[in-house]
Design an enzyme around this catalytic site. Structure first.
Site, PDB file in Angstrom:
ATOM      1  N   VAL A   1       0.845  -1.200   0.000  1.00  0.00           N
ATOM      2  CA  VAL A   1       0.000   0.000   0.000  1.00  0.00           C
ATOM      3  C   VAL A   1       0.876   1.243   0.000  1.00  0.00           C
ATOM      4  CG1 VAL A   1      -1.997  -1.086   1.085  1.00  0.00           C
ATOM      5  CG2 VAL A   1      -0.217  -0.081   2.537  1.00  0.00           C
ATOM      6  N   ALA A   2       2.123   1.091  -0.423  1.00  0.00           N
ATOM      7  CA  ALA A   2       3.089   2.197  -0.434  1.00  0.00           C
ATOM      8  C   ALA A   2       3.090   2.867  -1.799  1.00  0.00           C
ATOM      9  CB  ALA A   2       4.476   1.660  -0.063  1.00  0.00           C
ATOM     10  N   ARG A   3       4.073   2.559  -2.614  1.00  0.00           N
ATOM     11  CA  ARG A   3       4.160   3.013  -3.993  1.00  0.00           C
ATOM     12  C   ARG A   3       4.650   1.843  -4.836  1.00  0.00           C
ATOM     13  NH1 ARG A   3       1.386   6.623  -2.537  1.00  0.00           N
ATOM     14  NH2 ARG A   3       1.684   8.877  -2.824  1.00  0.00           N
TER      15      ARG A   3
ATOM     16  N   ASP B   1      -2.082  -2.669  -3.953  1.00  0.00           N
ATOM     17  CA  ASP B   1      -2.909  -1.498  -4.267  1.00  0.00           C
ATOM     18  C   ASP B   1      -2.173  -0.551  -5.190  1.00  0.00           C
ATOM     19  OD1 ASP B   1      -5.247   0.170  -3.986  1.00  0.00           O
ATOM     20  OD2 ASP B   1      -4.023   1.509  -2.757  1.00  0.00           O
TER      21      ASP B   1
ATOM     22  N   GLU C   1       1.972   2.191 -13.366  1.00  0.00           N
ATOM     23  CA  GLU C   1       0.656   2.543 -12.849  1.00  0.00           C
ATOM     24  C   GLU C   1       0.099   3.719 -13.643  1.00  0.00           C
ATOM     25  OE1 GLU C   1      -0.949   4.411  -8.742  1.00  0.00           O
ATOM     26  OE2 GLU C   1       0.169   2.537  -8.471  1.00  0.00           O
TER      27      GLU C   1
ATOM     28  N   HIS D   1      -5.060   1.474  -6.699  1.00  0.00           N
ATOM     29  CA  HIS D   1      -4.553   2.601  -5.898  1.00  0.00           C
ATOM     30  C   HIS D   1      -5.723   3.337  -5.235  1.00  0.00           C
ATOM     31  CE1 HIS D   1      -0.993   5.619  -5.502  1.00  0.00           C
ATOM     32  NE2 HIS D   1      -1.717   5.565  -4.389  1.00  0.00           N
ATOM     33  N   VAL D   2      -6.419   2.620  -4.377  1.00  0.00           N
ATOM     34  CA  VAL D   2      -7.594   3.182  -3.717  1.00  0.00           C
ATOM     35  C   VAL D   2      -7.420   3.252  -2.202  1.00  0.00           C
ATOM     36  CG1 VAL D   2      -9.229   2.583  -5.541  1.00  0.00           C
ATOM     37  CG2 VAL D   2      -8.684   0.881  -3.777  1.00  0.00           C
TER      38      VAL D   2
END
Length: 324
Positions: free
Chosen positions: A238-240, A263, A268, A287-288
Site C-alpha cells: 500500500v506504499a508506492r 494497491d 501505474e 490505488h484506492v
C-alpha cells in the site's frame, strides 16, 4: 487602499489561496485570505500570480498539479493532499525562494490502513477465489490461511504503518515486527532499521509495505528481498509501486512460491494485458488506499489547520522541504 483606473478608491487585494475543495464547503476558514476553487480544470479561476497558498488537486495527475506552478511567483506554500510527494519534489527547485512543500501526513492513515488489512485478509482467505466461484455458481469448500497466529512485518513504520498495527491488534497475530529508516522504540515495542530486514524477512508470513517512495526505497523489494521471504508468504503493498521490482515479483508469483496483494503497481495505472493482471496468487486494487468516505472531512480539517497556521505566521505542519 488604492485607486483603480477610474480614480475610485478600492481595497487592496488580499493574499489568495487556491483550494481543490470548494471554500464554502470548509467551515471556519480563517480570515485574512481570499479563496478560490481550482481542482484541475482547464481554466484558472484567478490570476495564478496572486496565489500564496496552493493546495494541489487530489488524484488529478502530475501534469495537472504542477501546471500552474510556473505562474505563481508569490507562492509561499505548496500543500499536497497525499502522504507521498515524490511527484511534486522535482518542482521545488523552480518555486520562489523559501516556498514550502507540505505533505498530508495523517490524512490517509485510517483509510490506507483499512485497505492494508482488507487486502491481507482477502488474500489470505482467498476472497477473490470465492467471488470467482460465486460468478461460476460453484461451491468451493476448504481450508484457507488465517491471519491469527501469523507473523506480520510492517516495512515503513510511520503514521500509516502505526495505523496498520492498530488495526492488526485484535486479530491475534503471533508477532508484529516493525521496520523504518532508523531504529527507535515505541509504546508497542522496537522499530528495527532497514538494515535488519535480512534477518526479519524469513520469519514473516505477511510483509506489508507502507514506506514512502524515496531514492533509498525505490526498488527496495528486489529479487534478494523476495528470496528471503518464506515460502508461501504474502506481500502486501500500500506504499508506492516503484518500491517493488515488478519483474522480480512476477518471477516469484509465477513460480507459486509467494503471493501478493497490491494497491499500487509499477507501471501505474497497470495497462491492459500486463502479466500482473493474470499472475497466480495476486490480488490487485487500483490505488484506492486514500480515496474513501474518510477523505473529505479529514482533508478539510487539514486545510483549515494549515491555513490558520499560515495566516497567523505559525509553523506549518508536515513541511517536507523549502525552496532555496
Amino acid at each position: 487602499m488604492s485607486a483603480d483606473h477610474s480614480g475610485t478608491t478600492t481595497r487592496a487585494a488580499r493574499p489568495l489561496a487556491w483550494l481543490p475543495i470548494r471554500p464554502e464547503e470548509i467551515e471556519d476558514l480563517p480570515g485574512g485570505l481570499e479563496y478560490a476553487y481550482w481542482n484541475g480544470e482547464p481554466d484558472f479561476p484567478t490570476d495564478p500570480a496572486r496565489v500564496v497558498f496552493y493546495a494541489a488537486p487530489y488524484m488529478k495527475g502530475d501534469e495537472v498539479c504542477t501546471r500552474p506552478l510556473p505562474l505563481m511567483p508569490n507562492l509561499r506554500v505548496l500543500q499536497a493532499l497525499t502522504a507521498g510527494v515524490e511527484n511534486l519534489l522535482p518542482a521545488v527547485s523552480s518555486l520562489p525562494s523559501g516556498a514550502k512543500l507540505c505533505n498530508a501526513r495523517g490524512l490517509h492513515d485510517a483509510s490506507t490502513a483499512e485497505l492494508a488489512l482488507t487486502l491481507t485478509l482477502a488474500a489470505l482467505r482467498d476472497i477473490p477465489g470465492f467471488v470467482r466461484a460465486q460468478d461460476a455458481g460453484e461451491w468451493r469448500h476448504g481450508f484457507r490461511p488465517a491471519l491469527a497466529d501469523r507473523s506480520v512485518l510492517i516495512v515503513g513504520y510511520g503514521s500509516i504503518g502505526s495505523a496498520i498495527e492498530d488495526r492488526l491488534a485484535p486479530f491475534e497475530c503471533a508477532r508484529v515486527a516493525r521496520v523504518a529508516r532508523s531504529a527507535r522504540t515505541t509504546a508497542r515495542g522496537r522499530v528495527h532499521p532497514v538494515s535488519a530486514l535480512p534477518g526479519l524477512l524469513p520469519e514473516a508470513d505477511v510483509v506489508i509495505l507502507a514506506t514512502p517512495l524515496t531514492e533509498e526505497t525505490r526498488g527496495l523489494v528486489d529479487a534478494g528481498f523476495l528470496a528471503r521471504m518464506k515460502d508461501g508468504a504474502l506481500l502486501v503493498n500500500v506504499a508506492r509501486g516503484a518500491v517493488v521490482r515488478t519483474g522480480a515479483l512476477l518471477a516469484e508469483l509465477e513460480s507459486g512460491r509467494l503471493r501478493a496483494a497490491l494497491d499500487v503497481t509499477d507501471p501505474e495505472p497497470l495497462p491492459p494485458g500486463h502479466p500482473l493482471w493474470s499472475a497466480p496468487g495476486v490480488l490487485v486494487t487500483p490505488h484506492v488506499g486514500g480515496p474513501s468516505s474518510a477523505y473529505f472531512s479529514r482533508a478539510k480539517a487539514l486545510l483549515r489547520d494549515q491555513l490558520a497556521r499560515f495566516v497567523l505566521d505559525e509553523p506549518l505542519r508536515n513541511v517536507v522541504v523549502a525552496a532555496d
